[in-house]
Write a protein that holds these residues in place. Structure first.
Motif, PDB file in Angstrom:
ATOM      1  N   ASP A   1       0.890  -0.934  -0.029  1.00 37.74           N
ATOM      2  CA  ASP A   1       0.032   0.077  -0.013  1.00 37.74           C
ATOM      3  C   ASP A   1       0.898   1.441  -0.007  1.00 37.74           C
ATOM      4  O   ASP A   1       0.726   2.210  -0.666  1.00 37.74           O
TER       5      ASP A   1
ATOM      6  N   HIS B   1       1.100   4.256  -2.777  1.00 33.69           N
ATOM      7  CA  HIS B   1       1.130   5.722  -2.593  1.00 33.69           C
ATOM      8  C   HIS B   1       2.266   6.557  -3.198  1.00 33.69           C
ATOM      9  O   HIS B   1       2.244   7.710  -3.655  1.00 33.69           O
TER      10      HIS B   1
ATOM     11  N   HIS C   1      -5.789   3.097  -6.810  1.00 31.71           N
ATOM     12  CA  HIS C   1      -6.579   2.922  -5.758  1.00 31.71           C
ATOM     13  C   HIS C   1      -8.072   3.020  -6.015  1.00 31.71           C
ATOM     14  O   HIS C   1      -8.822   2.200  -5.506  1.00 31.71           O
TER      15      HIS C   1
ATOM     16  N   HIS D   1      -6.354  -4.464   0.878  1.00 30.85           N
ATOM     17  CA  HIS D   1      -6.373  -3.087   0.081  1.00 30.85           C
ATOM     18  C   HIS D   1      -4.981  -2.751  -0.974  1.00 30.85           C
ATOM     19  O   HIS D   1      -4.802  -2.651  -1.904  1.00 30.85           O
TER      20      HIS D   1
HETATM   21 FE   LIG Z   1      -3.783   3.110  -0.053  1.00 35.75          FE
END
Ligand SMILES: [Fe+2]
Length: 367
Positions: free
Chosen positions: A193, A197, A262, A276
């Motif tokens: 994750d 980003h 995302h 996620h």
């Molecule tokens: Fe995220």
């Protein structure tokens, strides 16, 4: 990159072993009564809840604990946390745990500051402020400790979305010791994750001089850590770098927002149960293949230590252990929903078509 450049980062970041205990007087400035928002088990096992309680007791701050936050906090949970504690004189909130606990703390903080507004009403409003939030992440990933975002699940819409208010934490305490006993698959999914980003902020139309500096430092850390993601253990001495990498990722998306993977991945978490970080990384083959920022893409690959784009994509594929089977009807439904959300699509490096979005889902399939 935009010609005008700016950086807004109102969160005080304190990093290092025992940083919370060593800096407990800072909590006293936020009030005399705190609410700790956390999940049911992890913070009790990794020593973080014990530290938070000790820091509050050091300063004679009274506290309540709400420990019902799941990995996908819902609007109902936010409302419940407020209702249980609304008469306790709560002056600030400590979000303790994964990004989900910190995200929930921010949304709950909005209800304490704006009494009379329900969580569902707040979801449809803007510019509501929160009481002060302190973030104590116990795994490196979301970067929520330094972002204004709060991703909450709305079952009535069958999706996850940002609560929509700007709630930067006042203080983020980053202590790598809380990650020492984390499950390796959790470290991997959350670490990815953070990786996404950095990438989506870097290859974003809202990228600035400052956000690029932060992202490039994150890529350098990733280049040092990337072999460790093959496991089976993540070395303790690398945990601090991973935590910093995730916080840099949070600082980047606080400036730029996240990107297309995302937006496309949220539905896979909601409908298909993919973690996620995994759901987002699953979209990368399609996403990076259509990236037109070739110069930045090359600089990114070089900084991460990958010779070609294919080498990076193969690395992600090898690490991401998931199954995903989507029918053509599901792909068309998810794609249609995305196209309706044009604001998200327009923040990418260029406009993408419905056909391209559908192809990104097809490239993520792993029956
Ligand atoms: Fe995220």
């Amino acid at each position: 990159m935009n010609q005008e450049t700016q950086l807004y980062m109102p969160t005080r970041i304190i990093q290092g072993p025992k940083c919370l205990l060593n800096n407990s007087p800072l909590l006293k400035r936020l009030g005399k009564r705190a609410l700790i928002v956390t999940g049911l088990t992890c913070s009790k096992l990794n020593g973080s809840l014990e530290d938070v309680i000790a820091a509050l007791e050091n300063e004679n701050i009274r506290y309540k604990i709400f420990d019902q936050v799941s990995d996908q906090p819902t609007i109902e949970t936010i409302q419940e946390a407020f209702e249980q504690n609304q008469r306790e004189g709560i002056e600030f909130i400590i979000g303790l745990g994964k990004g989900s606990a910190i995200d929930a703390a921010k949304a709950i903080g909005v209800l304490f500051r704006n009494r009379g507004i329900s969580a569902r009403e707040a979801f449809n409003m803007q510019n509501l402020r929160s009481i002060p939030i302190v973030a104590v992440p116990t795994i490196a990933g979301s970067g929520s400790e330094v972002t204004p975002y709060s991703i909450i699940t709305d079952h009535s819409l069958r999706q996850k979305k940002d609560f929509g208010q700007e709630s930067f934490p006042k203080i983020a305490f980053l202590d790598p010791r809380y990650m020492y006993n984390a499950d390796f698959s959790d470290l991997l999914a959350n670490g990815f994750d953070a990786f996404t980003h950095l990438v989506e902020g870097y290859l974003n139309t809202k990228a600035t001089f400052y956000s690029d500096l932060l992202a490039e430092e994150g890529f350098r850390l990733f280049s040092k850590l990337k072999a460790a993601f093959f496991g089976p253990q993540f070395p303790h001495e690398a945990m601090n770098d991973l935590l910093v990498m995730a916080t840099l990722g949070g600082m980047v998306i606080a400036q730029t927002g996240t990107g297309l993977p995302h937006a496309l991945g949220y539905v896979l978490t909601y409908e298909k149960g993919l973690a996620h970080g995994v759901a987002t990384a699953a979209m990368y083959r399609g996403y990076l293949a259509q990236c037109q920022e070739t110069e930045k893409l090359e600089r990114m690959l070089e900084t991460m230590g990958f010779s070609t784009l294919d080498t990076l994509l193969d690395y992600i594929s090898e690490l991401m252990d998931y199954r995903l089977d989507l029918s053509e009807e599901e792909i068309q439904l998810y794609t249609r929903t995305m196209i309706q959300n044009l604001g998200r699509v327009k923040t990418q490096m260029h406009r993408v078509t419905k056909t391209q979005l559908a192809e990104m889902y097809r490239l993520a399939l792993r029956p």
